[in-house]
Every structure is written in C-alpha cells, then in structure tokens.
Design a protein around this motif. Structure first.
Motif, PDB file in Angstrom:
ATOM      1  N   ALA A  29       0.714  -1.154  -0.049  1.00 14.96           N
ATOM      2  CA  ALA A  29      -0.034  -0.019  -0.033  1.00 14.96           C
ATOM      3  C   ALA A  29       0.880   1.301  -0.028  1.00 14.96           C
ATOM      4  CB  ALA A  29      -0.925   0.051   1.081  1.00 14.96           C
ATOM      5  N   CYS A  30       1.994   1.268   0.798  1.00 11.72           N
ATOM      6  CA  CYS A  30       2.588   2.339   0.880  1.00 11.72           C
ATOM      7  C   CYS A  30       3.596   2.671  -0.500  1.00 11.72           C
ATOM      8  CB  CYS A  30       3.981   2.125   1.932  1.00 11.72           C
ATOM      9  SG  CYS A  30       3.498   2.547   3.461  1.00 11.72           S
ATOM     10  N   VAL A  31       3.903   1.642  -1.232  1.00 17.07           N
ATOM     11  CA  VAL A  31       4.458   1.893  -2.575  1.00 17.07           C
ATOM     12  C   VAL A  31       3.446   2.359  -3.642  1.00 17.07           C
ATOM     13  CG1 VAL A  31       5.932   0.904  -4.361  1.00 17.07           C
ATOM     14  CG2 VAL A  31       6.553   0.460  -2.128  1.00 17.07           C
ATOM     15  N   LEU A  32       2.343   1.708  -3.425  1.00 20.65           N
ATOM     16  CA  LEU A  32       1.095   2.100  -4.386  1.00 20.65           C
ATOM     17  C   LEU A  32       0.416   3.693  -4.130  1.00 20.65           C
ATOM     18  CD1 LEU A  32      -1.422  -0.685  -4.333  1.00 20.65           C
ATOM     19  CD2 LEU A  32      -0.160   0.091  -6.284  1.00 20.65           C
ATOM     20  N   THR A  33       0.577   4.242  -2.897  1.00 21.50           N
ATOM     21  CA  THR A  33       0.271   5.275  -2.602  1.00 21.50           C
ATOM     22  C   THR A  33       1.048   6.519  -2.692  1.00 21.50           C
ATOM     23  OG1 THR A  33       0.308   5.108  -0.338  1.00 21.50           O
ATOM     24  CG2 THR A  33      -2.010   4.447  -1.415  1.00 21.50           C
ATOM     25  N   GLY A  34       2.505   6.018  -2.414  1.00 25.73           N
ATOM     26  CA  GLY A  34       3.509   7.104  -2.099  1.00 25.73           C
ATOM     27  C   GLY A  34       3.635   7.597  -0.774  1.00 25.73           C
ATOM     28  N   ASN A  35       2.908   7.305   0.211  1.00 25.73           N
ATOM     29  CA  ASN A  35       3.115   7.874   1.650  1.00 25.73           C
ATOM     30  C   ASN A  35       2.471   6.862   2.548  1.00 25.73           C
ATOM     31  OD1 ASN A  35       0.459   9.294   2.507  1.00 25.73           O
ATOM     32  ND2 ASN A  35       0.607  10.227   0.532  1.00 25.73           N
ATOM     33  N   VAL A  38      -7.214   2.406  -5.922  1.00 22.94           N
ATOM     34  CA  VAL A  38      -6.358   3.457  -6.085  1.00 22.94           C
ATOM     35  C   VAL A  38      -6.499   3.896  -7.601  1.00 22.94           C
ATOM     36  CG1 VAL A  38      -3.659   3.994  -6.974  1.00 22.94           C
ATOM     37  CG2 VAL A  38      -4.374   3.071  -4.859  1.00 22.94           C
ATOM     38  N   ALA A  39      -6.585   2.943  -8.554  1.00 23.56           N
ATOM     39  CA  ALA A  39      -6.893   3.177 -10.140  1.00 23.56           C
ATOM     40  C   ALA A  39      -8.137   3.794 -10.155  1.00 23.56           C
ATOM     41  CB  ALA A  39      -6.995   2.004 -10.842  1.00 23.56           C
ATOM     42  N   ALA A  47       6.300   7.214  -7.218  1.00 23.80           N
ATOM     43  CA  ALA A  47       5.050   7.912  -6.979  1.00 23.80           C
ATOM     44  C   ALA A  47       4.695   8.517  -8.383  1.00 23.80           C
ATOM     45  CB  ALA A  47       5.176   9.059  -6.087  1.00 23.80           C
ATOM     46  N   ALA A  48       5.649   8.645  -9.377  1.00 20.70           N
ATOM     47  CA  ALA A  48       5.192   9.322 -10.435  1.00 20.70           C
ATOM     48  C   ALA A  48       4.580   8.072 -11.401  1.00 20.70           C
ATOM     49  CB  ALA A  48       6.217   9.742 -11.067  1.00 20.70           C
ATOM     50  N   LEU A  49       4.923   6.810 -11.053  1.00 20.33           N
ATOM     51  CA  LEU A  49       4.284   5.758 -12.031  1.00 20.33           C
ATOM     52  C   LEU A  49       2.853   5.660 -11.634  1.00 20.33           C
ATOM     53  CD1 LEU A  49       7.207   3.043 -11.659  1.00 20.33           C
ATOM     54  CD2 LEU A  49       6.943   4.486 -13.392  1.00 20.33           C
ATOM     55  N   PRO A  50       2.277   5.091 -12.824  1.00 21.36           N
ATOM     56  CA  PRO A  50       0.843   4.592 -12.645  1.00 21.36           C
ATOM     57  C   PRO A  50       0.589   3.718 -11.748  1.00 21.36           C
ATOM     58  CG  PRO A  50       1.648   5.071 -15.080  1.00 21.36           C
ATOM     59  CD  PRO A  50       2.879   5.146 -14.274  1.00 21.36           C
ATOM     60  N   PRO A  51      -0.451   3.522 -11.123  1.00 24.05           N
ATOM     61  CA  PRO A  51      -0.703   2.466  -9.960  1.00 24.05           C
ATOM     62  C   PRO A  51      -0.366   1.114 -10.548  1.00 24.05           C
ATOM     63  CG  PRO A  51      -2.610   4.277 -10.005  1.00 24.05           C
ATOM     64  CD  PRO A  51      -1.685   4.332 -11.133  1.00 24.05           C
ATOM     65  N   VAL A  88       3.013  -3.743 -10.238  1.00 22.65           N
ATOM     66  CA  VAL A  88       3.976  -4.652 -10.548  1.00 22.65           C
ATOM     67  C   VAL A  88       5.220  -4.818 -10.077  1.00 22.65           C
ATOM     68  CG1 VAL A  88       4.938  -5.756 -12.678  1.00 22.65           C
ATOM     69  CG2 VAL A  88       2.487  -5.279 -12.453  1.00 22.65           C
ATOM     70  N   LEU A  89       5.949  -3.609  -9.764  1.00 22.96           N
ATOM     71  CA  LEU A  89       7.277  -3.491  -9.402  1.00 22.96           C
ATOM     72  C   LEU A  89       7.313  -3.939  -7.912  1.00 22.96           C
ATOM     73  CD1 LEU A  89       8.700  -0.239 -10.902  1.00 22.96           C
ATOM     74  CD2 LEU A  89       9.086  -2.672 -11.582  1.00 22.96           C
ATOM     75  N   VAL A  90       6.248  -3.630  -7.219  1.00 23.92           N
ATOM     76  CA  VAL A  90       6.200  -3.829  -5.753  1.00 23.92           C
ATOM     77  C   VAL A  90       6.184  -5.300  -5.546  1.00 23.92           C
ATOM     78  CG1 VAL A  90       4.975  -3.668  -3.644  1.00 23.92           C
ATOM     79  CG2 VAL A  90       5.277  -1.432  -4.807  1.00 23.92           C
ATOM     80  N   LEU A  91       5.285  -5.897  -6.158  1.00 21.69           N
ATOM     81  CA  LEU A  91       5.060  -7.434  -5.980  1.00 21.69           C
ATOM     82  C   LEU A  91       6.129  -8.234  -6.817  1.00 21.69           C
ATOM     83  CD1 LEU A  91       1.442  -7.601  -7.257  1.00 21.69           C
ATOM     84  CD2 LEU A  91       2.290  -8.014  -4.994  1.00 21.69           C
ATOM     85  N   ARG A  92       7.034  -7.542  -7.507  1.00 24.56           N
ATOM     86  CA  ARG A  92       8.155  -8.380  -8.061  1.00 24.56           C
ATOM     87  C   ARG A  92       9.401  -8.035  -7.211  1.00 24.56           C
ATOM     88  NH1 ARG A  92      10.028  -7.680 -14.248  1.00 24.56           N
ATOM     89  NH2 ARG A  92       8.449  -9.438 -14.614  1.00 24.56           N
TER      90      ARG A  92
END
Length: 166
Positions: free
Chosen positions: A24-30, A70-71, A110-114, A119-123
C-alpha cells in the motif's frame, strides 16, 4: 487457501499485514494514504471474508482491491462502520523503511501509474513470480512483463535516480 495459511480473517491480517502495508505504501507514495488504502481494502475483504477465504489467494484479493481503489481514484467519504476491534495494527517494518527512505526512488515510484507500481512492488519487494503477480492482479503474465518493462524504463529515465544511483 492452502492448509498452511490461516483461515480466520484476524489471523490472515496478523500474518500478512506487513507485506500488505508495504504494498500500500508503494502504491500510494506515503504512509498516511497507505493506511487509509489498506484499511479500505481490509474492510472490503472482511465484509466478504466468508467468500474470500474459499478462494486460493486471499492476499491476491486484498492486493487487487487496493489496486482497484487506487486506479479508480474514487476515495469518496463513506459512513464509518464501528467495529469492536479494528483489523489493522501499527506496524514497524525495516523492509518498508529501506524502500521509502530513498527520496529520489520514492518520488520516481510515486510518479508511476498505479498498475506499474503494483507490478514493481510485487516483483521486487514481495519477490513474487510473474505468474503470482498476474494472479494477484487478475491479469495476464504478458501484461505483468510489459508493465514491469515500461516501469523500469521510466525509472531508468528519471534524472534524479540516475545521479544518485548511477
């Protein structure tokens, strides 16, 4: 769920909270928005737990719910539902601190789309395979690979990251 995973909702939350909070932190940015996002996703999951626990991947259900929230961007105010004991507890996680203490990386993510962030967080944070990511997000493995490739290309093109990590 497999035989080794908890069946009760509170067991599931207790067992997977750190990983879900990192996600959730990486998805939202904070952290503050992550707390709200995770609470919303767990509220939805808890309300449907009787159905979710029969599926093979309860964590994937929560992750997919977070991505959808988020999306959609529809974080409208909702009536609070009081419960005897909230499903979330404060978590101090060193793995999260490693991800979020790098200001340039945090800003670039944070600048990347959700979807790309997910994908990056899960990987790279949760270290899931493409098949596991595809299952968690409800998409094809090819979509996972293309989202990861595009996200990494965007990160590589970020000037602040190149200077700091070059």
């Amino acid at each position: 769920m497999s035989e080794t995973e908890p069946v009760r909702f509170d067991e599931f939350v207790g067992y997977r909270m750190p990983a879900l909070f990192r996600y959730a932190c990486v998805l939202t940015g904070n952290r503050h928005d992550a707390e709200d996002l995770l609470q919303e996703a767990l509220t939805r999951t808890g309300a449907s737990w009787w159905r979710v626990r029969r599926k093979d991947n309860a964590e994937g259900y929560v992750r997919a719910a977070m991505v959808r929230i988020v999306a959609n961007g529809r974080r409208t105010a909702r009536r609070e539902q009081l419960v005897a004991r909230p499903p979330d507890v404060a978590v101090e996680d060193e793995a999260l601190n490693r991800v979020t203490t790098d200001g340039a990386l945090d800003a670039a993510l944070a600048a990347l789309p959700p979807g790309m962030r997910a994908v990056l967080v899960l990987r790279y944070v949760d270290q899931l395979s493409d098949a596991e990511i595809a299952q968690a997000l409800g998409c094809a493995q090819a979509t996972v690979r293309s989202q990861a490739a595009r996200a990494l290309a965007k990160l590589r093109a970020t000037p602040d990251l190149e200077e700091e990590h070059g």
